[in-house]
Design an enzyme around this catalytic site. Sequence first.
Site, PDB file in Angstrom:
ATOM      1  N   TYR A 116      -1.358  -0.841  10.360  1.00 52.08           N
ATOM      2  CA  TYR A 116      -1.432  -1.028   8.902  1.00 52.08           C
ATOM      3  C   TYR A 116      -0.138  -0.550   8.242  1.00 52.08           C
ATOM      4  O   TYR A 116       0.373  -1.179   7.315  1.00 52.08           O
ATOM      5  CB  TYR A 116      -2.645  -0.263   8.358  1.00 52.08           C
ATOM      6  CG  TYR A 116      -3.004  -0.599   6.922  1.00 52.08           C
ATOM      7  CD1 TYR A 116      -3.409  -1.891   6.570  1.00 52.08           C
ATOM      8  CD2 TYR A 116      -2.970   0.366   5.926  1.00 52.08           C
ATOM      9  CE1 TYR A 116      -3.754  -2.200   5.252  1.00 52.08           C
ATOM     10  CE2 TYR A 116      -3.316   0.071   4.613  1.00 52.08           C
ATOM     11  CZ  TYR A 116      -3.707  -1.214   4.280  1.00 52.08           C
ATOM     12  OH  TYR A 116      -4.053  -1.509   2.973  1.00 52.08           O
TER      13      TYR A 116
ATOM     14  N   SER B  29       0.861  -1.192   0.000  1.00 52.19           N
ATOM     15  CA  SER B  29       0.000   0.000   0.000  1.00 52.19           C
ATOM     16  C   SER B  29       0.895   1.239   0.000  1.00 52.19           C
ATOM     17  O   SER B  29       2.058   1.170   0.429  1.00 52.19           O
ATOM     18  CB  SER B  29      -0.857   0.012   1.266  1.00 52.19           C
ATOM     19  OG  SER B  29      -1.560   1.237   1.377  1.00 52.19           O
TER      20      SER B  29
HETATM   21  N1  LIG Z   1      -8.754  -0.775  -1.115  1.00 49.22           N
HETATM   22  C1  LIG Z   1      -7.701   0.012  -1.021  1.00 49.22           C
HETATM   23  O1  LIG Z   1      -7.805   1.241  -1.154  1.00 49.22           O
HETATM   24  C2  LIG Z   1      -6.340  -0.561  -0.766  1.00 49.22           C
HETATM   25  C3  LIG Z   1      -5.250   0.315  -0.787  1.00 49.22           C
HETATM   26  C4  LIG Z   1      -3.984  -0.200  -0.555  1.00 49.22           C
HETATM   27  C5  LIG Z   1      -3.812  -1.545  -0.322  1.00 49.22           C
HETATM   28  N2  LIG Z   1      -4.887  -2.362  -0.286  1.00 49.22           N
HETATM   29  C6  LIG Z   1      -4.650  -3.783  -0.011  1.00 49.22           C
HETATM   30  O2  LIG Z   1      -5.204  -4.574  -1.042  1.00 49.22           O
HETATM   31  C7  LIG Z   1      -5.618  -5.846  -0.525  1.00 49.22           C
HETATM   32  C8  LIG Z   1      -7.068  -6.084  -0.881  1.00 49.22           C
HETATM   33  O3  LIG Z   1      -7.851  -5.026  -0.376  1.00 49.22           O
HETATM   34  P1  LIG Z   1      -9.390  -4.850  -0.709  1.00 49.22           P
HETATM   35  O4  LIG Z   1      -9.689  -3.422  -0.454  1.00 49.22           O
HETATM   36  O5  LIG Z   1      -9.710  -5.466  -2.015  1.00 49.22           O
HETATM   37  O6  LIG Z   1     -10.024  -5.715   0.487  1.00 49.22           O
HETATM   38  P2  LIG Z   1     -11.462  -6.355   0.660  1.00 49.22           P
HETATM   39  O7  LIG Z   1     -12.454  -5.669  -0.223  1.00 49.22           O
HETATM   40  O8  LIG Z   1     -11.689  -6.389   2.118  1.00 49.22           O
HETATM   41  O9  LIG Z   1     -11.236  -7.843   0.124  1.00 49.22           O
HETATM   42  C9  LIG Z   1     -10.444  -8.709   0.855  1.00 49.22           C
HETATM   43  C10 LIG Z   1     -10.484 -10.077   0.196  1.00 49.22           C
HETATM   44  O10 LIG Z   1      -9.711 -10.969   0.978  1.00 49.22           O
HETATM   45  C11 LIG Z   1     -10.514 -12.085   1.398  1.00 49.22           C
HETATM   46  N3  LIG Z   1      -9.999 -12.460   2.700  1.00 49.22           N
HETATM   47  C12 LIG Z   1      -9.938 -11.698   3.819  1.00 49.22           C
HETATM   48  N4  LIG Z   1      -9.338 -12.382   4.793  1.00 49.22           N
HETATM   49  C13 LIG Z   1      -8.985 -13.581   4.275  1.00 49.22           C
HETATM   50  C14 LIG Z   1      -8.309 -14.716   4.812  1.00 49.22           C
HETATM   51  N5  LIG Z   1      -7.873 -14.761   6.082  1.00 49.22           N
HETATM   52  N6  LIG Z   1      -8.125 -15.786   3.995  1.00 49.22           N
HETATM   53  C15 LIG Z   1      -8.560 -15.749   2.727  1.00 49.22           C
HETATM   54  N7  LIG Z   1      -9.191 -14.702   2.180  1.00 49.22           N
HETATM   55  C16 LIG Z   1      -9.407 -13.641   2.958  1.00 49.22           C
HETATM   56  C17 LIG Z   1     -11.934 -11.550   1.365  1.00 49.22           C
HETATM   57  O11 LIG Z   1     -12.883 -12.557   1.204  1.00 49.22           O
HETATM   58  P3  LIG Z   1     -13.634 -13.215   2.479  1.00 49.22           P
HETATM   59  O12 LIG Z   1     -13.966 -12.082   3.410  1.00 49.22           O
HETATM   60  O13 LIG Z   1     -14.830 -13.865   1.874  1.00 49.22           O
HETATM   61  O14 LIG Z   1     -12.679 -14.177   3.084  1.00 49.22           O
HETATM   62  C18 LIG Z   1     -11.854 -10.681   0.117  1.00 49.22           C
HETATM   63  O15 LIG Z   1     -11.894 -11.455  -1.039  1.00 49.22           O
HETATM   64  C19 LIG Z   1      -5.338  -5.773   0.983  1.00 49.22           C
HETATM   65  O16 LIG Z   1      -4.088  -6.337   1.252  1.00 49.22           O
HETATM   66  C20 LIG Z   1      -5.300  -4.281   1.258  1.00 49.22           C
HETATM   67  O17 LIG Z   1      -4.554  -3.956   2.394  1.00 49.22           O
HETATM   68  C21 LIG Z   1      -6.149  -1.909  -0.503  1.00 49.22           C
END
Ligand SMILES: NC(=O)c1ccc[n+]([C@@H]2O[C@H](COP(=O)([O-])OP(=O)(O)OC[C@H]3O[C@@H](n4cnc5c(N)ncnc54)[C@H](OP(=O)(O)O)[C@@H]3O)[C@@H](O)[C@H]2O)c1
Length: 274
Positions: A178, A165
């Site tokens: 984080y 991130s």
């Molecule tokens: N969104 C942003 O702005 C942003 C910015 C920088 C970095 N990121 C990073 O990008 C990544 C994805 O973020 P996102 O925003 O797409 O998150 P999200 O919408 O919360 O999606 C998370 C995904 O991970 C799965 N998951 C969560 N815990 C899990 C576990 N223990 N085992 C297996 N699957 C799991 C969830 O499915 P289930 O809940 O069904 O398990 C879901 O598919 C993260 O690492 C986040 O820190 C995001």
Amino acid sequence: MDPGNTFQQAMVRINTGGMNDKPPSNPFDLSGRHAFVTGGVRGIGLEIARGLAAAGASVLISGREKGTVDASAAALRDEGLAVEAVALDMTDDQAVTDWFEGYGQDIHILVNNVGMRDRRGTPDLPPEAFSRLLDFGITSAYRMTRLVQPGMAARKNGAVINITSVAGPLARPGDPGYTAEKGGMSALTRSQAVEFAPMGIRVNAIAPGFFATEANAEWLDDAEVNAFIERRVPMQRWGQPSELAGAAVFLASDAASYITGQTLTVDAGLSVRM
Ligand SMILES: NC(=O)c1ccc[n+]([C@@H]2O[C@H](COP(=O)([O-])OP(=O)(O)OC[C@H]3O[C@@H](n4cnc5c(N)ncnc54)[C@H](OP(=O)(O)O)[C@@H]3O)[C@@H](O)[C@H]2O)c1
């Protein structure tokens, strides 16, 4: 002595010490590669899975609940993409290891996407909650990479992509867990890149900025957050998760065959703005 010939001979010598395979005519083509995207049910993981599959890879996604992860894979299959699902909690050491021994060994591309947020400041974030963030983000990625590394090394070909991130190198006040999780992921990326490079395995990271996913649901309609984005993000908008797919396809593919240990920032200019 013919200088052209000498140059050609030198190039042959150099080239035979470089790539293992002849590059395909389309260096972004992922046909014949198996990819595993952790946390691919929705958001960034789902869009990266869609992008890798559209580039020709067969993709496996994981999520914690069988119903939701199966439904996401089925939706991608309806688009004609080769996507399968596995219900697996990436923080469950025993379950992940058992699954890997049974079914998971043939992975060419690993995307460590699972991460966790806990936006509490230092006085409110107890050490156990801090550890949980590191376990969820860094240790789960470390575990998975450690499992796929021998197979990738045997094939002398592998690409690992860690999702970090901008909140790794940049610190938002009151978000120590984080920031440590994502900064640690970048450090792990560099460390494993230099460790695995002689084995033909590349390890890179993607650092997203602000993306419109369910995890940010609270922020999407928050006027203060939106005003911040308009003020600080040069493109003045949230990113869509699909806007990360190209970076993942690039880093996974032979187009990035000489790139390892890098973090590719995808943030609409946020981190370079003065
Ligand atoms: N969104 C942003 O702005 C942003 C910015 C920088 C970095 N990121 C990073 O990008 C990544 C994805 O973020 P996102 O925003 O797409 O998150 P999200 O919408 O919360 O999606 C998370 C995904 O991970 C799965 N998951 C969560 N815990 C899990 C576990 N223990 N085992 C297996 N699957 C799991 C969830 O499915 P289930 O809940 O069904 O398990 C879901 O598919 C993260 O690492 C986040 O820190 C995001």
